[in-house]
Design a protein around this motif. Structure first.
Motif, PDB file in Angstrom:
ATOM      1  N   GLU A  12      49.266   8.213  44.865  1.00 14.09           N
ATOM      2  CA  GLU A  12      50.286   7.434  44.814  1.00 14.09           C
ATOM      3  C   GLU A  12      50.040   5.909  44.653  1.00 14.09           C
ATOM      4  OE1 GLU A  12      53.245   8.699  45.377  1.00 14.09           O
ATOM      5  OE2 GLU A  12      53.108  10.505  46.719  1.00 14.09           O
ATOM      6  N   ASP A  41      44.546  11.335  50.935  1.00 18.36           N
ATOM      7  CA  ASP A  41      44.405  12.658  51.202  1.00 18.36           C
ATOM      8  C   ASP A  41      43.717  13.364  49.759  1.00 18.36           C
ATOM      9  OD1 ASP A  41      44.431  15.365  51.827  1.00 18.36           O
ATOM     10  OD2 ASP A  41      46.612  15.537  51.755  1.00 18.36           O
ATOM     11  N   ASP A  94      55.583   7.336  48.582  1.00 19.35           N
ATOM     12  CA  ASP A  94      56.409   7.108  47.292  1.00 19.35           C
ATOM     13  C   ASP A  94      57.437   6.281  47.306  1.00 19.35           C
ATOM     14  OD1 ASP A  94      57.960   8.673  49.090  1.00 19.35           O
ATOM     15  OD2 ASP A  94      57.715  10.729  47.658  1.00 19.35           O
ATOM     16  N   LYS A 130      65.531  21.892  45.908  1.00 18.63           N
ATOM     17  CA  LYS A 130      64.591  21.693  46.963  1.00 18.63           C
ATOM     18  C   LYS A 130      65.745  21.383  48.182  1.00 18.63           C
ATOM     19  CE  LYS A 130      62.253  17.687  48.133  1.00 18.63           C
ATOM     20  NZ  LYS A 130      61.223  16.912  47.573  1.00 18.63           N
ATOM     21  N   THR A 205      56.829  15.131  43.034  1.00 17.41           N
ATOM     22  CA  THR A 205      56.357  15.496  44.117  1.00 17.41           C
ATOM     23  C   THR A 205      55.089  16.279  44.261  1.00 17.41           C
ATOM     24  OG1 THR A 205      57.198  17.065  45.853  1.00 17.41           O
ATOM     25  CG2 THR A 205      57.693  17.590  43.691  1.00 17.41           C
ATOM     26  N   LYS A 206      54.369  16.144  45.391  1.00 18.07           N
ATOM     27  CA  LYS A 206      53.226  16.792  45.264  1.00 18.07           C
ATOM     28  C   LYS A 206      53.148  18.123  46.020  1.00 18.07           C
ATOM     29  CE  LYS A 206      51.583  13.046  43.680  1.00 18.07           C
ATOM     30  NZ  LYS A 206      52.681  12.102  43.481  1.00 18.07           N
TER      31      LYS A 206
HETATM   32  N1  UDP Z   1      50.852  14.215  50.472  1.00 17.15           N
HETATM   33  C1  UDP Z   1      49.897  14.164  50.946  1.00 17.15           C
HETATM   34  N2  UDP Z   1      48.857  15.220  50.705  1.00 17.15           N
HETATM   35  C2  UDP Z   1      49.536  16.259  49.828  1.00 17.15           C
HETATM   36  C3  UDP Z   1      50.615  16.143  49.558  1.00 17.15           C
HETATM   37  C4  UDP Z   1      51.585  15.253  49.917  1.00 17.15           C
HETATM   38  O1  UDP Z   1      49.220  13.229  51.777  1.00 17.15           O
HETATM   39  O2  UDP Z   1      48.666  17.261  49.748  1.00 17.15           O
HETATM   40  C5  UDP Z   1      51.932  12.902  50.775  1.00 17.15           C
HETATM   41  C6  UDP Z   1      52.431  12.568  49.638  1.00 17.15           C
HETATM   42  O3  UDP Z   1      51.598  11.554  48.885  1.00 17.15           O
HETATM   43  C7  UDP Z   1      53.506  11.689  50.016  1.00 17.15           C
HETATM   44  C8  UDP Z   1      53.908  12.399  51.352  1.00 17.15           C
HETATM   45  O4  UDP Z   1      52.850  13.292  51.505  1.00 17.15           O
HETATM   46  O5  UDP Z   1      53.431  10.203  50.622  1.00 17.15           O
HETATM   47  C9  UDP Z   1      55.195  13.244  50.773  1.00 17.15           C
HETATM   48  O6  UDP Z   1      54.885  14.055  49.614  1.00 17.15           O
HETATM   49  P1  UDP Z   1      56.079  14.176  48.430  1.00 17.15           P
HETATM   50  O7  UDP Z   1      56.672  12.920  48.196  1.00 17.15           O
HETATM   51  O8  UDP Z   1      55.456  14.653  47.162  1.00 17.15           O
HETATM   52  O9  UDP Z   1      57.042  15.137  49.009  1.00 17.15           O
HETATM   53  P2  UDP Z   1      58.701  15.407  48.841  1.00 17.15           P
HETATM   54  O10 UDP Z   1      59.328  13.931  48.807  1.00 17.15           O
HETATM   55  O11 UDP Z   1      58.898  15.924  47.619  1.00 17.15           O
HETATM   56  O12 UDP Z   1      58.995  16.240  50.084  1.00 17.15           O
END
Ligand code: UDP
Ligand code: MG
Length: 316
Positions: A12, A41, A94, A130, A205-206
């Protein structure tokens, strides 16, 4: 210290300067004493360099770097252990979550007695692939956990009383169920606050589509383990006894049938020649095995330190 902001992050780098600056602005406006714990992470981009640079001009920032990507739960767990504030806020890195929500979240915990306040992204900027499974996930979790007032269990933006984060272990993919873990640990004042949500500004997304399968498996294991980990015999015992009884009664029936035939002088088959007899033998054996499994599980759980982790609310 008033507030610890714990931020798990994976690749990020672009968001971090903006995010930490935004948090700083909010904190200074409200004169909060605070720290920002950035848990990297195992990022493969320049996130860690960015954290080091940010830290130079800002003593409130603490960086933790994982050797590899252990997952969001592990990152939160480490952040929780390090946090020193009276109230702990978690948020995603993010820029989808807004630091402007922090003062109201803080107030609910600090002044209104909440143990945990969970954000609700009522108006959500994510694709329907999602949001739809997420709705389903939330309604199942609501009914299984009995926490009926939450709409968005997995919202990254949450506030906790410090006692909560020091009492729960977040592992695997359990970050989706933190309110459930908190409730089981004895923190029952769980509230919700509608929060602003933004589209992702940088990167993607991660979490892949596998998130839903993993999330579902964790749902099963969390409720199973949560309910029976202290008394495994309560799970294995009844099934074992039922299976044993079924086998026992079939055998008993077969023996009675043979004795009646003998008494009446009609032709009969030996009990051991009947196909049903093998079924009953199987049921008896499976029942005994299950019972013994419960026994062993009970021995193990009795020796584990987990058993004595009670949450004492007050001593007078
Ligand atoms: N994140 C993390 N480790 C992982 C996957 C995600 O620390 O293995 C963090 C990511 O960087 C973000 C938060 O968890 O700060 C939420 O992830 P993301 O925005 O991808 O999820 P979404 O918003 O799609 O649910
Ligand atoms: Mg996100």
């Amino acid at each position: 210290m008033d507030i610890s902001v714990v931020i798990p992050l994976y690749n990020e780098a672009e968001s971090l300067p903006e995010l930490t600056e935004w948090i700083r602005r909010v904190m200074e406006q409200h004169s909060f004493s605070y720290e920002i714990i950035l848990v990297d992470d195992g990022s493969k981009d320049t996130s860690w360099q960015v954290i080091m640079d940010l830290k130079k001009g800002n003593e409130q920032i603490t960086g933790v770097k994982f050797r590899r990507n252990y997952g969001k739960s592990a990152a939160l767990n480490v952040g929780f252990a390090a946090a020193q504030g009276d109230v702990v806020i978690t948020m995603d890195a993010d820029l989808q979550d807004s630091p402007d929500e922090i003062p109201a979240l803080y107030d609910r915990v600090k002044n209104q007695g909440a143990d945990l306040v969970s954000g609700w992204k009522q108006k959500r900027y994510d694709p329907p692939t999602k949001t739809i499974p997420t709705k389903l996930f939330n309604s199942v979790t609501r009914s299984m956990s009995g926490i009926h007032n939450l709409h968005d269990f997995n919202c990254g933006l949450k506030a906790y009383h410090k006692d909560v984060v020091k009492s729960i272990e977040v592992y695997g993919e359990m970050h989706r169920y933190i309110p459930v873990l908190a409730k089981w640990a004895g923190f029952t004042n769980i509230q919700e606050q509608v929060v602003q949500h933004y589209p992702r500004k940088y990167g993607t997304t991660k979490f892949g589509p596998g998130r839903f399968i993993k999330g579902f498996l964790d749902l099963l294991s969390i409720f199973f383990v949560g309910k029976f980990s202290k008394r495994p015999m309560h799970f294995f015992g009844p099934i074992g006894v039922i299976s044993f009884m079924i086998g026992f009664f079939i055998t008993f029936y077969l023996i009675c049938e043979k004795l009646m035939s003998i008494a009446q002088g009609t032709p009969y088959r030996n009990v051991t020649d009947q196909p049903l007899f093998f079924l009953s033998l199987l049921a008896i054996m499976i029942g005994t095995q299950l019972f013994l499994t419960g026994f062993i599980a009970e021995l193990i759980s009795r020796n584990s330190s987990e058993r004595n982790k009670y949450q004492i609310e007050r001593v007078v």
